[in-house]
Design a protein around this motif. Structure first.
Motif, short mmCIF file in Angstrom:
data_model
loop_
_atom_site.label_atom_id
_atom_site.label_comp_id
_atom_site.label_asym_id
_atom_site.label_seq_id
_atom_site.Cartn_x
_atom_site.Cartn_y
_atom_site.Cartn_z
N GLU A 170 -6.77 3.89 -7.73
CA GLU A 170 -7.47 3.87 -9.02
C GLU A 170 -7.63 5.28 -9.58
OE1 GLU A 170 -11.09 1.88 -8.08
OE2 GLU A 170 -10.12 -0.10 -7.87
N GLU A 189 0.81 -1.22 0.00
CA GLU A 189 0.00 0.00 0.00
C GLU A 189 0.84 1.27 0.00
OE1 GLU A 189 -2.04 -0.76 3.61
OE2 GLU A 189 -3.49 -2.14 2.72
N ARG A 210 -7.79 1.63 -2.14
CA ARG A 210 -8.06 1.19 -3.52
C ARG A 210 -8.57 2.35 -4.38
NH1 ARG A 210 -9.97 -3.48 -0.77
NH2 ARG A 210 -12.11 -2.69 -0.80
N SER A 211 -9.47 3.14 -3.81
CA SER A 211 -10.02 4.26 -4.57
C SER A 211 -8.93 5.26 -4.93
CB SER A 211 -11.11 4.96 -3.75
OG SER A 211 -12.21 4.11 -3.55
N TRP A 255 -8.04 5.55 7.47
CA TRP A 255 -8.45 5.02 6.17
C TRP A 255 -8.78 3.53 6.26
CZ3 TRP A 255 -6.06 6.85 0.95
CH2 TRP A 255 -6.32 8.22 0.79
N ALA A 256 -9.70 3.11 5.41
CA ALA A 256 -10.09 1.71 5.27
C ALA A 256 -9.50 1.18 3.96
CB ALA A 256 -11.61 1.59 5.27
N PRO A 257 -9.48 -0.13 3.76
CA PRO A 257 -8.93 -0.69 2.52
C PRO A 257 -9.55 -0.10 1.26
CG PRO A 257 -9.24 -2.43 4.12
CD PRO A 257 -9.86 -1.20 4.72
N GLU A 258 -10.85 0.17 1.31
CA GLU A 258 -11.50 0.72 0.11
C GLU A 258 -11.02 2.14 -0.20
OE1 GLU A 258 -14.65 0.53 3.48
OE2 GLU A 258 -13.03 -0.71 2.65
N ASP A 259 -10.62 2.88 0.82
CA ASP A 259 -10.07 4.22 0.59
C ASP A 259 -8.75 4.13 -0.18
OD1 ASP A 259 -12.10 5.61 2.07
OD2 ASP A 259 -11.13 4.95 3.92
#
Length: 244
Positions: free
Chosen positions: A183, A47, A179-180, A173-177
């Motif tokens: 991207e 990350e 990833r976003s 932050w969370a994992p989806e943050d």
């Protein structure tokens, strides 16, 4: 900066930026006198690209410290070179344990098999402490969701044992943050992520993670160990949340 006012400064920083975004916390920290002189410590792992990109935008000449334990995956070393060039990091510092210390304490390169904590101390903790000499604090990529020892993580922490401040811009932050952000900014992922390595350390101590397992379960699998040691001194965690 004087150590005597470390806790009050950290309390002021947490109060000042409590409701700020990760990018705002990082940018302000790099310019706030209360934070002092900072370096980013990066593993160039799964990350790491998020924080590296943020630093490259906020202040590209921020010193970036990369610890080469000499036991890393080849993919990590290649990824580190590619990211440093792509993000135009102008002050990358690659550090390693002294050869004399390796010969003295781990001449056959097997210390990780018998004493993993000692191996981390030799190859990561001590080189990092040497590299951080002269800095008032350092920026980490730790997040609350990564485990119980990080569940109450704040943006700014006191590191009493060393007299430095830790800055954790991604604490909430969370994992989806993550990833976003990757991207949206079209950032390259570490090549081992797609092969089942959501958390990447040294090759001998990192294994693939199966579906449904904790992302860090592949680190020191089968052992009580959960941290590499750079956030500990003498076996104790060297942080103290200041949120009062």
């Amino acid at each position: 900066m004087p150590r005597s006012d470390l806790a009050p400064r950290v309390a002021r920083l947490n109060a000042r930026y409590r409701h700020h975004s990760a990018t705002a916390v990082l940018e302000h920290a790099l310019h706030d006198p209360d934070a002092g002189s900072l370096a980013l410590v990066s593993s160039f792992g799964a990350e790491s690209v998020v924080l590296l990109h943020m630093v490259s935008v906020a202040r590209r000449d921020t010193p970036v410290i990369f610890i080469d334990t000499q036991m890393l995956f080849a993919e990590t070393l290649v990824y580190q070179q590619e990211l440093a060039e792509r993000l135009n990091l102008s002050d990358l510092r690659i550090i390693r344990a002294w050869d004399a210390e390796l010969q003295r304490h781990d001449p056959d390169g097997r210390l990780h098999q018998t004493a993993p904590d000692a191996c981390c101390a030799l190859r990561k903790t001590q080189p990092l402490q040497d590299a951080l000499a002269g800095f008032d604090g350092w920026i980490t990529g730790r997040k609350r969701y990564q485990g119980n020892s990080r569940a109450d993580l704040e943006f700014f922490e006191v590191e009493d044992a060393t007299g430095r401040i830790k800055v954790n811009p991604l604490a909430h932050w969370a994992p989806e943050d993550l990833r976003s952000y990757m991207e949206e900014n079209r950032l390259p992922r570490h090549p081992l992520v797609a092969k089942g390595y959501p958390s990447i350390g040294c090759a001998p101590c990192t294994s693939r993670v199966q579906n449904g397992e904790d992302p860090r379960s592949g680190r020191w699998r089968g052992q009580q160990k959960t941290e590499c040691g750079i956030h500990f001194v003498n076996g104790k965690i060297v942080r103290q949340g200041e949120n009062a």
